[in-house]
Design a protein around this motif. Structure first.
Motif, PDB file in Angstrom:
ATOM      1  N   LYS A 166      37.929  19.658 -53.481  1.00 18.35           N
ATOM      2  CA  LYS A 166      37.103  20.557 -54.296  1.00 18.35           C
ATOM      3  C   LYS A 166      36.898  21.851 -53.512  1.00 18.35           C
ATOM      4  O   LYS A 166      36.611  21.813 -52.310  1.00 18.35           O
ATOM      5  N   TYR A 167      37.088  22.992 -54.177  1.00 16.62           N
ATOM      6  CA  TYR A 167      36.940  24.283 -53.484  1.00 16.62           C
ATOM      7  C   TYR A 167      35.453  24.642 -53.394  1.00 16.62           C
ATOM      8  O   TYR A 167      34.905  25.429 -54.154  1.00 16.62           O
ATOM      9  N   ASP A 168      34.815  23.993 -52.408  1.00 14.88           N
ATOM     10  CA  ASP A 168      33.375  24.114 -52.213  1.00 14.88           C
ATOM     11  C   ASP A 168      33.135  23.971 -50.710  1.00 14.88           C
ATOM     12  O   ASP A 168      33.757  23.123 -50.064  1.00 14.88           O
ATOM     13  N   SER A 169      32.266  24.798 -50.148  1.00 14.58           N
ATOM     14  CA  SER A 169      32.122  24.836 -48.684  1.00 14.58           C
ATOM     15  C   SER A 169      31.758  23.469 -48.101  1.00 14.58           C
ATOM     16  O   SER A 169      32.302  23.060 -47.068  1.00 14.58           O
ATOM     17  N   GLU A 170      30.865  22.724 -48.772  1.00 10.31           N
ATOM     18  CA  GLU A 170      30.467  21.406 -48.242  1.00 10.31           C
ATOM     19  C   GLU A 170      31.621  20.410 -48.303  1.00 10.31           C
ATOM     20  O   GLU A 170      31.845  19.644 -47.365  1.00 10.31           O
ATOM     21  N   GLU A 171      32.340  20.432 -49.431  1.00 10.84           N
ATOM     22  CA  GLU A 171      33.473  19.505 -49.595  1.00 10.84           C
ATOM     23  C   GLU A 171      34.601  19.816 -48.589  1.00 10.84           C
ATOM     24  O   GLU A 171      35.191  18.914 -48.003  1.00 10.84           O
ATOM     25  N   LEU A 172      34.860  21.106 -48.412  1.00  9.70           N
ATOM     26  CA  LEU A 172      35.895  21.508 -47.459  1.00  9.70           C
ATOM     27  C   LEU A 172      35.500  21.102 -46.043  1.00  9.70           C
ATOM     28  O   LEU A 172      36.317  20.609 -45.265  1.00  9.70           O
ATOM     29  N   SER A 173      34.216  21.279 -45.741  1.00 10.97           N
ATOM     30  CA  SER A 173      33.697  20.910 -44.419  1.00 10.97           C
ATOM     31  C   SER A 173      33.858  19.409 -44.190  1.00 10.97           C
ATOM     32  O   SER A 173      34.238  18.963 -43.102  1.00 10.97           O
ATOM     33  N   LYS A 174      33.592  18.637 -45.236  1.00 12.99           N
ATOM     34  CA  LYS A 174      33.713  17.175 -45.161  1.00 12.99           C
ATOM     35  C   LYS A 174      35.182  16.758 -44.931  1.00 12.99           C
ATOM     36  O   LYS A 174      35.474  15.899 -44.113  1.00 12.99           O
ATOM     37  N   THR A 175      36.083  17.401 -45.668  1.00 13.31           N
ATOM     38  CA  THR A 175      37.524  17.105 -45.539  1.00 13.31           C
ATOM     39  C   THR A 175      38.010  17.364 -44.116  1.00 13.31           C
ATOM     40  O   THR A 175      38.840  16.638 -43.577  1.00 13.31           O
ATOM     41  N   LEU A 176      37.467  18.431 -43.507  1.00 14.87           N
ATOM     42  CA  LEU A 176      37.947  18.835 -42.179  1.00 14.87           C
ATOM     43  C   LEU A 176      37.120  18.257 -41.030  1.00 14.87           C
ATOM     44  O   LEU A 176      37.374  18.575 -39.870  1.00 14.87           O
ATOM     45  N   GLU A 177      36.155  17.416 -41.375  1.00 15.78           N
ATOM     46  CA  GLU A 177      35.215  16.873 -40.380  1.00 15.78           C
ATOM     47  C   GLU A 177      35.896  16.290 -39.145  1.00 15.78           C
ATOM     48  O   GLU A 177      35.533  16.578 -38.015  1.00 15.78           O
ATOM     49  N   GLU A 178      36.922  15.465 -39.362  1.00 15.36           N
ATOM     50  CA  GLU A 178      37.582  14.775 -38.251  1.00 15.36           C
ATOM     51  C   GLU A 178      38.816  15.529 -37.722  1.00 15.36           C
ATOM     52  O   GLU A 178      39.548  15.022 -36.877  1.00 15.36           O
ATOM     53  N   GLU A 181      34.801  26.264 -37.431  1.00 15.80           N
ATOM     54  CA  GLU A 181      33.877  27.153 -38.155  1.00 15.80           C
ATOM     55  C   GLU A 181      34.599  28.425 -38.609  1.00 15.80           C
ATOM     56  O   GLU A 181      34.440  28.878 -39.737  1.00 15.80           O
ATOM     57  N   GLU A 182      35.419  28.975 -37.698  1.00 16.37           N
ATOM     58  CA  GLU A 182      36.170  30.186 -38.043  1.00 16.37           C
ATOM     59  C   GLU A 182      37.151  29.926 -39.182  1.00 16.37           C
ATOM     60  O   GLU A 182      37.301  30.733 -40.099  1.00 16.37           O
ATOM     61  N   PHE A 183      37.794  28.751 -39.119  1.00 20.30           N
ATOM     62  CA  PHE A 183      38.761  28.411 -40.161  1.00 20.30           C
ATOM     63  C   PHE A 183      38.060  28.216 -41.516  1.00 20.30           C
ATOM     64  O   PHE A 183      38.527  28.695 -42.549  1.00 20.30           O
ATOM     65  N   LEU A 184      36.922  27.528 -41.493  1.00 22.10           N
ATOM     66  CA  LEU A 184      36.159  27.302 -42.735  1.00 22.10           C
ATOM     67  C   LEU A 184      35.662  28.625 -43.323  1.00 22.10           C
ATOM     68  O   LEU A 184      35.669  28.834 -44.529  1.00 22.10           O
ATOM     69  N   ASP A 185      35.240  29.515 -42.444  1.00 19.04           N
ATOM     70  CA  ASP A 185      34.799  30.857 -42.851  1.00 19.04           C
ATOM     71  C   ASP A 185      35.912  31.597 -43.589  1.00 19.04           C
ATOM     72  O   ASP A 185      35.682  32.273 -44.583  1.00 19.04           O
ATOM     73  N   LEU A 186      37.123  31.466 -43.058  1.00 17.96           N
ATOM     74  CA  LEU A 186      38.276  32.122 -43.663  1.00 17.96           C
ATOM     75  C   LEU A 186      38.647  31.453 -44.983  1.00 17.96           C
ATOM     76  O   LEU A 186      38.961  32.120 -45.969  1.00 17.96           O
ATOM     77  N   LEU A 187      38.582  30.142 -44.984  1.00 18.11           N
ATOM     78  CA  LEU A 187      38.976  29.332 -46.154  1.00 18.11           C
ATOM     79  C   LEU A 187      38.045  29.582 -47.336  1.00 18.11           C
ATOM     80  O   LEU A 187      38.467  29.648 -48.487  1.00 18.11           O
ATOM     81  N   TYR A 188      36.746  29.754 -47.036  1.00 18.97           N
ATOM     82  CA  TYR A 188      35.760  29.880 -48.122  1.00 18.97           C
ATOM     83  C   TYR A 188      34.817  31.041 -47.838  1.00 18.97           C
ATOM     84  O   TYR A 188      33.816  30.861 -47.155  1.00 18.97           O
TER      85      TYR A 188
END
Length: 330
Positions: free
Chosen positions: A298-310, A323-330
């Motif tokens: 899901k294109y949502d910051s929390e969902e993306l964060s969860k997907t990339l957690e590990e 954090e930098e990658f998530l910032d860029l992604l969303y």
């Protein structure tokens, strides 16, 4: 033990890159190898780059240039007969990937014996003063790696401007003059001109520290058969060199310490349907793993964060944090 690989004077980039990959994956892992090769005019694309955006297609067609994608990350480079490529094929001991100094130092020391005062500069370049004479890149797989670089002896530097889509506005606007001020041939720093064969021979003597015989690995008939097969399957393959790139409706890119990261996404009904990541970064892992992981999320910051957690983001991009990658992604 360090051994020299004889590539039989081949100047076909589709074969030379196959030789390098074959040596990396097949030759005795107890030894370290040094491969030299010179390519006829060609553009060598970094593993994660979008070929169409890197090259001037009209010029490539007009000059009949080879366009070949390599296994390592980094940016697109122009090769010709005035440029010597060197490749150290070695064990990846966990400390060597991203350590460009380890592999450029023997070359820098050899150049010093030729009277050229060079040094590693920035992330992966060799400079003489302010001017670049060599760019380097690395690739690792299954405990083996190579660190390879260009060494411009007498390259037609002007062709870089015409062959590549130079992204730097300052360079593009000033064209050849600007490239000339930033890039140099080794020949400019030598007391007297030398041929490519002499240059290779002198470098070998200095790197191996001998006037005598250089320990050499010579390919067998079976080796050559496998190399030609690999060249055909990968380096002569349109899909590998150009690749199918669907139209994307979202693009986000940023330059980090570890290199440029460019993300293309198709988002449908709030979910990522397609994802492609381009750039000139150096990663241990293949970025396609990350693309596959993101598809369906899901294109949502929390969902993306969860997907990339590990996920260890630095294993894909080097010096880029999650954090930098998530910032860029969303």
């Amino acid at each position: 033990m360090l051994k020299f690989i004889d590539n039989s004077g081949i100047t076909d980039p589709e074969l030379n890159l196959a030789i390098e990959e074959y040596a990396l994956k097949t030759l005795d892992p107890k030894d370290t190898y040094l491969l030299f090769y010179v390519n006829r005019p060609s553009i060598i694309i970094g593993k994660n780059q979008n070929t169409y955006e890197e090259i001037n297609l009209d010029y490539v067609k007009e000059k009949n240039l080879y366009v070949v994608r390599r296994l390592s990350g980094g940016g697109a480079v122009y090769h010709d007969e005035g440029n010597l490529n060197f490749s150290f094929i070695a064990e990846d001991d966990g400390h060597s990937f991203h350590n460009f100094k380890k592999f450029t130092e023997p070359v820098v020391q050899a150049l010093a014996k030729l009277g050229v005062q060079a040094e590693l500069s920035g992330r992966n370049d060799i400079h003489v003063g302010e001017r670049k004479i060599s760019g380097n890149a690395q690739f690792t797989t299954k405990g083996r790696m190579f660190s390879h670089g260009t060494l411009m002896l007498d390259s037609e530097i002007e062709n870089v401007v015409s062959a590549l889509n130079v992204k730097d506005e300052k360079i593009r606007s000033k064209g050849i003059k600007s490239i000339r001020s930033r890039v140099a041939n080794v020949s400019e720093f030598l007391e007297k001109p030398i041929s490519m064969d002499e240059f290779k021979q002198l470098l070998l003597q200095y790197i191996f520290n001998t006037d005598g015989e250089i320990p050499t690995y010579t390919f067998t008939e079976e080796d050559w058969e496998a190399i030609h097969k690999l060249s055909k399957e990968r380096y002569q393959n349109w899909d590998w060199n150009y690749g199918k790139s669907p139209a994307f409706d979202m693009q986000r890119s940023k330059r980090f310490t570890g290199g440029n990261v460019d993300i293309r996404l198709n988002v449908r009904r709030g979910h990522i349907e397609a994802c492609k990541i381009y750039g000139d970064f150096f990663g241990v892992r293949d970025v396609s793993e990350l693309e596959e992981l993101l598809v369906g999320t899901k294109y949502d910051s929390e969902e993306l964060s969860k997907t990339l957690e590990e996920v260890d983001i630095s294993s894909f991009f080097g010096k880029v944090t999650k954090e930098e990658f998530l910032d860029l992604l969303y």
